[in-house]
Motif scaffolding. Structure first.
Motif, PDB file in Angstrom:
ATOM      1  N   GLN A  13      81.746-139.940 -13.846  1.00  0.00           N
ATOM      2  CA  GLN A  13      82.170-139.097 -14.736  1.00  0.00           C
ATOM      3  C   GLN A  13      81.994-137.454 -14.874  1.00  0.00           C
ATOM      4  N   LYS A  14      82.702-136.902 -15.188  1.00  0.00           N
ATOM      5  CA  LYS A  14      82.309-135.397 -15.573  1.00  0.00           C
ATOM      6  C   LYS A  14      81.429-135.369 -16.646  1.00  0.00           C
ATOM      7  N   GLN A  34      82.420-146.754 -16.608  1.00  0.00           N
ATOM      8  CA  GLN A  34      83.611-146.104 -16.196  1.00  0.00           C
ATOM      9  C   GLN A  34      83.479-145.460 -14.720  1.00  0.00           C
ATOM     10  N   THR A  61      79.777-137.583 -22.886  1.00  0.00           N
ATOM     11  CA  THR A  61      78.918-137.896 -21.963  1.00  0.00           C
ATOM     12  C   THR A  61      77.830-136.574 -21.884  1.00  0.00           C
ATOM     13  N   PHE A  86      77.497-146.004 -17.923  1.00  0.00           N
ATOM     14  CA  PHE A  86      78.432-145.530 -16.771  1.00  0.00           C
ATOM     15  C   PHE A  86      79.397-146.693 -16.236  1.00  0.00           C
TER      16      PHE A  86
END
Length: 251
Positions: free
Chosen positions: A75-76, A72, A81, A70
């Motif tokens: 997140q979608k 970033q 992912t 994680f």
């Protein structure tokens, strides 16, 4: 058979993840849970898709990494992912991540284990960061060429050197990973030779101007030590099998 709860409780306590600061995206601790059983543990530096694929193929129940999923932030659940989460959940594989708590651990930390490999067994903590000491340093009587050779052997590959200072290594500072932007701070700390993983382009000419030596030994390569140590500890504490998944970035 070990339980995931017992292993997570052990790691959380021993790594002191509740007290040690970190970047918000690190999210130290359990990031994906499984059904609760652990027989096989794997260590890796990064929670990347190829690492997940290798771990699942090796029937790993718990993957322990240095860089988690994680970085970033939010997140979608799409693309890689989604694929990582689906792989892990379908296979019943848990994910545990430890970043700075593992870097600075007095026995299993990346800094400590690299220092030991270099014969710096009396290295002491230094460089305050958010109330903790982020690195290790030790006065040495090594010449720079000998130290570079030792670092090369320790990380198992070529290192990049800026001969900005003396031919003697002098006071050596170690902060594994991506601490190259701290070159000026190292000079202020009295470091003569700074060992880290990588840094920005400008750190090289700055090291020359500041008169210190800089050894870039690879972000990935300097951070394999801690996760390997963790799986060895878990193998002894919980009687699980373990493996290391090597997926170098070359950085």
């Amino acid at each position: 058979m070990a339980t995931l709860t017992d292993i997570v409780d052990f790691l959380d306590k021993e790594l002191n993840i509740a007290e040690i600061p970190d970047y918000s995206g690190a999210m130290n601790g359990l990031q994906i849970e499984n059904g609760g059983e652990v027989n096989r543990v794997a260590a890796a530096v990064d929670a990347s898709l190829p690492v997940f694929e290798k771990a699942v193929a090796d029937k790993v129940d718990l993957l322990v990494v240095h860089h988690g999923m994680f970085w970033q932030g939010a997140q979608k659940i799409t693309g890689s992912t989604y694929r990582k989460l689906k792989l892990a959940m379908d296979a019943g594989m848990a994910l545990y991540s430890s970043h700075i708590p593992l870097d600075v651990h007095p026995a299993w930390g990346n800094n400590r284990l690299l220092a030991n490999e270099l014969g710096m067994t009396k290295a002491e903590p230094f460089f305050d960061w958010k109330g903790i000491q982020l690195g290790l340093r030790q006065q040495t009587d090594l010449d720079l060429d000998s130290l570079v050779a030792s670092v090369t052997q320790a990380v198992g590959g070529r290192v990049h050197v800026c001969n900005g200072g003396s031919s003697q290594a002098g006071m050596v500072g170690i902060i594994t990973g991506g601490a190259g932007s701290e070159v000026a701070a190292m000079a202020e700390e009295g470091i003569n030779t700074f060992i880290t993983g990588e840094g920005p382009h400008w750190s090289y000419p700055l090291a020359e101007e500041l008169g210190i030596n800089l050894i870039y030994a690879g972000h990935y390569a300097t951070e394999t030590f801690g996760v390997k140590a963790l799986t060895a500890v878990l193998r002894g504490e919980f009687d699980v099998s373990s493996t290391f998944i090597d997926h170098p970035t070359g950085l």
